[in-house]
Structures are given as structure tokens and as C-alpha cells.
Design an enzyme around this catalytic site. Structure first.
Site, PDB file in Angstrom:
ATOM      1  N   ASP A   1      -8.477  -4.777  -6.229  1.00  0.00           N
ATOM      2  CA  ASP A   1      -7.903  -3.360  -5.142  1.00  0.00           C
ATOM      3  C   ASP A   1      -8.619  -2.445  -4.846  1.00  0.00           C
ATOM      4  OD1 ASP A   1      -6.958  -2.001  -3.346  1.00  0.00           O
ATOM      5  OD2 ASP A   1      -5.021  -3.882  -3.707  1.00  0.00           O
TER       6      ASP A   1
ATOM      7  N   HIS B   1      -7.322  -6.357  -0.735  1.00  0.00           N
ATOM      8  CA  HIS B   1      -5.873  -4.875  -0.899  1.00  0.00           C
ATOM      9  C   HIS B   1      -5.108  -5.321  -0.539  1.00  0.00           C
ATOM     10  CE1 HIS B   1      -3.848  -1.328  -0.409  1.00  0.00           C
ATOM     11  NE2 HIS B   1      -3.597  -1.248   0.973  1.00  0.00           N
TER      12      HIS B   1
ATOM     13  N   SER C   1       0.914  -1.642   0.209  1.00  0.00           N
ATOM     14  CA  SER C   1       0.232   0.180   0.659  1.00  0.00           C
ATOM     15  C   SER C   1       0.899   1.184  -0.152  1.00  0.00           C
ATOM     16  CB  SER C   1      -0.806  -0.160   1.024  1.00  0.00           C
ATOM     17  OG  SER C   1      -2.217   0.348   1.151  1.00  0.00           O
TER      18      SER C   1
END
Length: 515
Positions: free
Chosen positions: A454, A484, A228
Site C-alpha cells: 500500500d 491502496h 484509508s
């Protein structure tokens, strides 16, 4: 900026808190003396996480019975004055489980946010990385301003309860004024309580910390696993130190070319896409989906629920009520992983029956609120880092101009994310740039993994990152999945590619697709 605005918490950290169900600033830190790279880390048994890290027990033993070890690394408060005052950065590690002659070095993790505590997240997910531990010491850290690393402090727990209860999607002038005033109060509290840290929490500062960490750990190159926001941090590191990059994996990739506006709009589309996948799963795999007769019916009922909550909140976790804002955050939290879909189904069923407690628990996990009512500093750190990084500053006129695009992208999350662009209003520190520079000519191949489903870092960001890193540097791999990130999905193809690269140095072919 993987979670702009009200979606500010670190998703992986929040997930760990959900499933598992004294703040030390830098003011008293002594000045540095000599070369910071010459320090020796004093590794000891890990304490229980601090309130700023989210609290809870000390990390459990490793699968083989070994202990997690923690240490504090001294880093310059201001990298422009590297021999001035210092701050302490909290580190955690698990020593390599394999033969010493097979050890490659340290593998440093950043799990995202920004604002997530790596010291709490790595042991929470440590079993997932056991194969990587055969050749690496697994290492993570609380970045500056986060958790135990000179944490940024803004509002107190009582004030944060009110902050997260407020109407974050105003419908009239009075509600707009109230939201803007709340944002300004929060940001003024950050300046009052942590003004010394705010100019020194940018991603470029954290990247320099990682290069110091590399040297203090005794590694010639930084081997890295970024997830991320951790992909943005890794890209900035590669730009600043291209010849020091070792084997690096970027998973759930931030688009480095986007502005904050573009990032929030992409998230609106991404979360709406994930919500559609959740709805289709419910009606296709359940004999009688309790949330609607069709996928569109499921989504329409959610829109009606949020509209009703705007006028009439439901009982939540006493004494708090489930507001429209809290429900939206709870829904978003549950879309980070298919493992959370069951909680979303139960929470929506419950809300339709007049009880908002499950959706509020999901919202609390998103916001870093523990069952004892204490908040981690994830929100304060996230806002501080994003506002230090992002140059644009938006006002209500900007948001009103953008609202039609956001609503077209998502009837559920559009308003929520558009109004979140006000987050840096009256921030005391100027933002650094429109977007980060991740160009890294001269760096070795970096494995860049995008997930087509995602919600928080939409799939297109992986190709943008691979291109921005430069020819021969970014190597893109696609995972056709949901949630994610890709590695922690457990997909065998993704794991084999990552293990082959990190453990054996075998770079997969660019364009590899895993299903």
C-alpha cells in the site's frame, strides 16, 4: 492523514471520477429544536451529485434493479452546543437485499480522504459490496464540510487551476516565497468563505455525527467499514464510543501513532516502493517495456522527466501545461491501484514524446477536477479537516531541515511531500493533537487489514492501529498485495475473512496472512 499536502484528494473518489471519466453552506441552516436523535429521515430518490461532490449523473440502479435512496440528517454545527444551530449531512443507502429476519442492521462506510464524498463513492463501487448487502443496509455519507454536507469553500475553479499548476517543490528563495504566499492565500480564502465551519470539521466531530447517525438509523451498535482515513475516523469513534461499536472493518489503515511529518515520510517510502513495483512489473511482464530496459532505468527516466518539467512544462490539457507538480500528482494517482498502471505506462510514453495530456488527466482526477473545469471540494475539505486535527505547524526552515530524509526515502516524491508540510501555515484554527487517540478498551474485536504494497497508508500502520486499539480489540490481517486497500483488490482470502466476520460474526485469527 493518508494523503497529506498536495496529495490531498480522496483516492477512491478520484479513481471513480477517472474511470467514469449550488454549494450549500450552513449559514442558512435553522437552529435545532429538541433532541437531534428524535429526527426521522425522509428517504427519497437520489439527485445528481452537486458540484462539490464532483458532479455527474444520479446513481445507477442497484444490480437487482433497486434504487439508491438519499436523505439529509440534521446534526449540531458545534457538538459543544448540541441544541444550537444545525447543519445538514447528506446520506445515501441501499436497502438490504436479503430476508428481513436475517438483516443485521446498517453498515456505514467511510471511504477516506479526508474529503471524499461517500454519497458518490458508495454507488460507484456498490457492486463490490453486494454480498454484504444480503444482511445489511449499505449506508454512506458526506462528512461535515464535504460534498453536500455544509461544504467548506476556499478558492474558485480558476484559482484552483493556478494553485495546482504552481511549483510545489521550490528550488530557490523566490520559489519558496511564492509557494508560501500561495498557501497563505488559499488558507485565507477558506477562512473568508467558510470561517463558520472551520472550527467544526475535526474527526472527533465526524465521529459524533456517526453516533447520531447510528441512533437515527435505529441501530443499537455501529457496524462500520472504514477505508484509508476512514480507519482513523473509525478508531476515533471506537475511542469515544467503545460500547457502541458493532462489527467493524478497518482497511488500508492509517498509523494512529504518527505525526504529520512521520506520516508524510512514510508515504514517501510507500509511493517509492509502489513505483518500484510498477517498474519491475513493466520489465518482467512486457516483452519490450516501453519505459526502460530495467526497473532502475524506468525509475531513472521518471526522475529525469520530472527534472525536465521543472524547467520546461509540456503541453497538457489546453490551455494548461503539464508541470512538474502536476506530473508528480498524476504518477501518484496511478499508483493507488494496479488497474491504473496501464494509464501510467501510456501517460509516461506520451510524455516522453512531448504530450502531457494523460498525466494531466490523472493529476486532475487526484485533485477532483472534472472535464468541465469544475472542482469538487475534496481539496478544501481535506486541508480543513487535516488542519483541524493536526497540531504541528511547519515553516520553510522545518522543511529544509527534513528534506534530506525525504529525498533519501524517495527521489520521485520526497520533495513533493516534504514541502506539503506547509499546508497548514497560517491556518485560522488550532490543530487538536499530534495524533488521534484510538484506544478503545471495552470495544469488541475490530478487524484491521494491512496491505504490504500500500503506497498511501503503508503496511506498518495496521499493526500500530491494532496495538493502539488495545488488547483483544484490534485483530490484524495481512494481505500481501499491491495498491491502496485489500478488500477491493478482489482477493478471495481477504473477502472470505471480511464476509465471515461481518456476515457471521466469525473473527479470523490474529496474524492471518492472505496472498
Amino acid at each position: 492523514m493518508p494523503i497529506p499536502s498536495r496529495l490531498r484528494a480522496a483516492a477512491l473518489t478520484a479513481g471513480a471520477v477517472l474511470l467514469a471519466s449550488s454549494l450549500a453552506g450552513c449559514a442558512d441552516d435553522p437552529p435545532a429544536h429538541g433532541d437531534p436523535t428524535a429526527q426521522k429521515l425522509d428517504w427519497k430518490a437520489c439527485p445528481a451529485p452537486s458540484p462539490a461532490e464532483g458532479g455527474g449523473p444520479a446513481p445507477s440502479p442497484l444490480p437487482d434493479g433497486g434504487a439508491w435512496q438519499c436523505a439529509t440528517m440534521r446534526a449540531p454545527l458545534d457538538w459543544d452546543h448540541p441544541r444550537g444551530d444545525t447543519i445538514g449531512l447528506a446520506l445515501i443507502r441501499a436497502r438490504s437485499s436479503g430476508p428481513a429476519d436475517r438483516r443485521i442492521g446498517s453498515l456505514v462506510f467511510n471511504f477516506g480522504g479526508p474529503g471524499g464524498s461517500g454519497v458518490t463513492t458508495l454507488p460507484a463501487f456498490g457492486a463490490d459490496y453486494e454480498q454484504l448487502r444480503t444482511r445489511y443496509d449499505l449506508v454512506s455519507f458526506d462528512p461535515r464540510g464535504v460534498g453536500r454536507s455544509a461544504p467548506v469553500r476556499c478558492e474558485n475553479d480558476r484559482q484552483l487551476d493556478a494553485y495546482f499548476q504552481q511549483d510545489a517543490t521550490p528550488d530557490d528563495a523566490a520559489e519558496r516565497t511564492a509557494l508560501l504566499d500561495s498557501t497563505k492565500r488559499f488558507n485565507a480564502a477558506c477562512e473568508k468563505n467558510s470561517g463558520r465551519m472551520l472550527p467544526n470539521v475535526a474527526t472527533t466531530d465526524a465521529a459524533r455525527d456517526m453516533d447520531l447517525m447510528r441512533q437515527v438509523l435505529g441501530d443499537d451498535r455501529l457496524h462500520y467499514f472504514g477505508i484509508s482515513y476512514g480507519t482513523e475516523l473509525g478508531g476515533v469513534y471506537a475511542h469515544l464510543f467503545p460500547t457502541k461499536v458493532g462489527r467493524a472493518v478497518f482497511d488500508a489503515v492509517v498509523d494512529p501513532a504518527q505525526t504529520e511529518e512521520e506520516g508524510s515520510l512514510g508515504q514517501a517510502r510507500g509511493f517509492q516502493l509502489a513505483l518500484g513495483q510498477f517498474a519491475r512489473n513493466c520489465v518482467s511482464t512486457t516483452e519490450d517495456c516501453p519505459l526502460g530496459d530495467s526497473a532502475q532505468d524506468v525509475e531513472d527516466r521518471i526522475v529525469r522527466l520530472l527534472k525536465d518539467l521543472d524547467a520546461r512544462p509540456l503541453p497538457g490539457i489546453p490551455p494548461r501545461e503539464l508541470t512538474q507538480t502536476a506530473a508528480t500528482g498524476g504518477i501518484a494517482q496511478s499508483l493507488y491501484s494496479k488497474d491504473f498502471w496501464q494509464y501510467l505506462t501510456e501517460g509516461l510514453e506520451q510524455a516522453y514524446d512531448g504530450d502531457g495530456s494523460i498525466l494531466m488527466a490523472l493529476s486532475d482526477a487526484m485533485n477532483g477536477r472534472g472535464e468541465n473545469g469544475e472542482y469538487s471540494n475534496a481539496t478544501a475539505a481535506n486541508i480543513s479537516i487535516n488542519c483541524a486535527d493536526d497540531k504541528p505547524r511547519y515553516d520553510t526552515a522545518d522543511v529544509e531541515r527534513l528534506l534530506p530524509r525525504f529525498r533519501a526515502a524517495s527521489p520521485v516524491f520526497g520533495d513533493y511531500l516534504a514541502w506539503g508540510l506547509l499546508g497548514c501555515t497560517d491556518w485560522p484554527v488550532a490543530g487538536a493533537a499530534d495524533h488521534p487517540d484510538v484506544s478503545a478498551p471495552g470495544a469488541p474485536p475490530i478487524l484491521v487489514i494491512g496491505n504490504t504494497g500500500d503506497p498511501a497508508t503503508p503496511y506498518e500502520g495496521a499493526a500500530k492501529m491494532a496495538k493502539a486499539l488495545g488488547r483483544g480489540v484490534g485483530v490484524e490481517l495481512t494481505y500481501k498485495g499491491q495498491g491502496h486497500g485489500a478488500y477491493d483488490s478482489g482477493n478471495r482470502c481477504v473477502r472470505d475473512a471480511v464476509h465471515g466476520y461481518l456476515l457471521e460474526g466469525e473473527t479470523p485469527a490474529a496474524g492471518t496472512v492472505c496472498t
